[in-house]
Design a protein around this motif. Sequence first.
Motif, PDB file in Angstrom:
ATOM      1  N   GLY A 113       7.885   5.457   5.821  1.00 54.25           N
ATOM      2  CA  GLY A 113       7.849   4.535   4.689  1.00 54.25           C
ATOM      3  C   GLY A 113       7.751   3.082   5.109  1.00 54.25           C
ATOM      4  O   GLY A 113       7.191   2.256   4.392  1.00 54.25           O
ATOM      5  N   GLN A 114       8.302   2.744   6.281  1.00 54.76           N
ATOM      6  CA  GLN A 114       8.235   1.373   6.752  1.00 54.76           C
ATOM      7  C   GLN A 114       6.954   1.115   7.536  1.00 54.76           C
ATOM      8  O   GLN A 114       6.481  -0.009   7.606  1.00 54.76           O
ATOM      9  N   THR A 115       6.406   2.181   8.123  1.00 53.63           N
ATOM     10  CA  THR A 115       5.157   2.045   8.876  1.00 53.63           C
ATOM     11  C   THR A 115       3.974   1.855   7.938  1.00 53.63           C
ATOM     12  O   THR A 115       3.097   1.023   8.163  1.00 53.63           O
ATOM     13  N   PHE A 116       3.954   2.666   6.857  1.00 51.97           N
ATOM     14  CA  PHE A 116       2.886   2.572   5.866  1.00 51.97           C
ATOM     15  C   PHE A 116       3.446   1.905   4.610  1.00 51.97           C
ATOM     16  O   PHE A 116       4.412   2.398   4.041  1.00 51.97           O
ATOM     17  N   PRO A 117       2.863   0.813   4.175  1.00 54.09           N
ATOM     18  CA  PRO A 117       3.350   0.150   2.956  1.00 54.09           C
ATOM     19  C   PRO A 117       3.198   1.057   1.741  1.00 54.09           C
ATOM     20  O   PRO A 117       2.355   1.966   1.739  1.00 54.09           O
ATOM     21  N   PRO A 118       4.002   0.825   0.689  1.00 56.68           N
ATOM     22  CA  PRO A 118       3.945   1.668  -0.505  1.00 56.68           C
ATOM     23  C   PRO A 118       2.553   1.785  -1.109  1.00 56.68           C
ATOM     24  O   PRO A 118       2.172   2.834  -1.625  1.00 56.68           O
ATOM     25  N   VAL A 119       1.771   0.704  -1.027  1.00 52.77           N
ATOM     26  CA  VAL A 119       0.415   0.741  -1.586  1.00 52.77           C
ATOM     27  C   VAL A 119      -0.422   1.782  -0.861  1.00 52.77           C
ATOM     28  O   VAL A 119      -1.215   2.514  -1.469  1.00 52.77           O
ATOM     29  N   ALA A 120      -0.238   1.871   0.465  1.00 51.98           N
ATOM     30  CA  ALA A 120      -0.987   2.854   1.243  1.00 51.98           C
ATOM     31  C   ALA A 120      -0.544   4.280   0.889  1.00 51.98           C
ATOM     32  O   ALA A 120      -1.372   5.193   0.797  1.00 51.98           O
ATOM     33  N   VAL A 121       0.761   4.447   0.678  1.00 53.39           N
ATOM     34  CA  VAL A 121       1.268   5.769   0.288  1.00 53.39           C
ATOM     35  C   VAL A 121       0.701   6.159  -1.070  1.00 53.39           C
ATOM     36  O   VAL A 121       0.308   7.309  -1.292  1.00 53.39           O
ATOM     37  N   LEU A 122       0.638   5.191  -1.992  1.00 59.73           N
ATOM     38  CA  LEU A 122       0.050   5.447  -3.306  1.00 59.73           C
ATOM     39  C   LEU A 122      -1.405   5.868  -3.171  1.00 59.73           C
ATOM     40  O   LEU A 122      -1.867   6.794  -3.846  1.00 59.73           O
ATOM     41  N   ALA A 123      -2.128   5.175  -2.299  1.00 67.30           N
ATOM     42  CA  ALA A 123      -3.550   5.463  -2.121  1.00 67.30           C
ATOM     43  C   ALA A 123      -3.770   6.877  -1.598  1.00 67.30           C
ATOM     44  O   ALA A 123      -4.756   7.531  -1.954  1.00 67.30           O
ATOM     45  N   VAL A 124      -2.849   7.348  -0.774  1.00 67.46           N
ATOM     46  CA  VAL A 124      -2.962   8.708  -0.238  1.00 67.46           C
ATOM     47  C   VAL A 124      -2.482   9.737  -1.258  1.00 67.46           C
ATOM     48  O   VAL A 124      -3.086  10.811  -1.422  1.00 67.46           O
ATOM     49  N   ALA A 125      -1.386   9.414  -1.952  1.00 64.36           N
ATOM     50  CA  ALA A 125      -0.766  10.384  -2.860  1.00 64.36           C
ATOM     51  C   ALA A 125      -1.542  10.586  -4.154  1.00 64.36           C
ATOM     52  O   ALA A 125      -1.624  11.707  -4.669  1.00 64.36           O
ATOM     53  N   ALA A 126      -2.121   9.521  -4.689  1.00 60.42           N
ATOM     54  CA  ALA A 126      -2.799   9.618  -5.986  1.00 60.42           C
ATOM     55  C   ALA A 126      -3.911  10.666  -6.018  1.00 60.42           C
ATOM     56  O   ALA A 126      -3.986  11.458  -6.963  1.00 60.42           O
ATOM     57  N   PRO A 127      -4.799  10.730  -5.006  1.00 62.60           N
ATOM     58  CA  PRO A 127      -5.836  11.768  -5.047  1.00 62.60           C
ATOM     59  C   PRO A 127      -5.269  13.189  -4.931  1.00 62.60           C
ATOM     60  O   PRO A 127      -5.891  14.154  -5.391  1.00 62.60           O
ATOM     61  N   LEU A 128      -4.077  13.305  -4.339  1.00 62.01           N
ATOM     62  CA  LEU A 128      -3.484  14.635  -4.131  1.00 62.01           C
ATOM     63  C   LEU A 128      -2.707  15.129  -5.342  1.00 62.01           C
ATOM     64  O   LEU A 128      -2.769  16.313  -5.682  1.00 62.01           O
ATOM     65  N   VAL A 129      -1.959  14.238  -5.983  1.00 63.20           N
ATOM     66  CA  VAL A 129      -1.085  14.666  -7.095  1.00 63.20           C
ATOM     67  C   VAL A 129      -1.488  14.072  -8.437  1.00 63.20           C
ATOM     68  O   VAL A 129      -0.848  14.343  -9.453  1.00 63.20           O
TER      69      VAL A 129
END
Length: 247
Positions: free
Chosen positions: A95-111
């Motif tokens: 979570g600290q390595t990848f900013p929340p925006v990056a996590v959102l970008a990865v998660a949105a297409p999946l879920v």
Amino acid sequence: MSTMALAPRVVALVLLLAFLLAPQFFAPVFAPLTHNGAPPIYTQASLLDLAIAHLELVALATVGSAVVAIALGVLVTRRAGAEFLPLSRAIVNIGQTFPPVAVLAVAAPLVGFGQAPTLIALFVYGLLPIFENTLSGLQQVSAAVVESAKGAGMGGLQRLVKIELPLAAPQILEGVRLSTVIAIGTATIGSTVAAKGLGEVIIAGLLSDNTAFILQGGLVVGVMAVLIYDAMTALERIVLRRRGVRR
């Protein structure tokens, strides 16, 4: 908390509730920040509903982060799980390595869009403070105290529940409190993937160049973060005092 220290918080809470319940009364305050006849108050959705939805996201994510992070902290402080410490640290540091925006970008297409990717981002981002505080708190429990409990016939689970976790509680709760405040601010980005929350007000202000909207969203989020942090601190003191645990 002294009366003088409490008074500003009470005033802030009253003003926050008044604004969320009847924002139009504050229109004259925000009107100077608008131009070209733009509305001074965000009315596309209820500010109270947005604030509640925002806090619901934060609560769900923080509870999830706390359960996982505390469980990992307990695991790696046991003899059988010590070898998993490097792996656990790597997981919670995502979570600290990848900013929340990056996590959102990865998660949105999946879920999909909405709450789900925002919950994932907040959950991942909230793991580190709770894990590190749990680890630190449990490692600082006196070995002599643990040995005394063992000598009194307590099993491993009893020692953990009755001795170690209560003594480590101040630091664990501090981690939960910090994670909660971080999540309150970070949750605003959820509106970029259609999650309901106060980020909607800020984004609307950015898109329409309406400073009043931006300020409204930012102030409500900031005041909520401060008040919730203080409330959690006060509740923590009450709980620990009743359990006879010193901070």
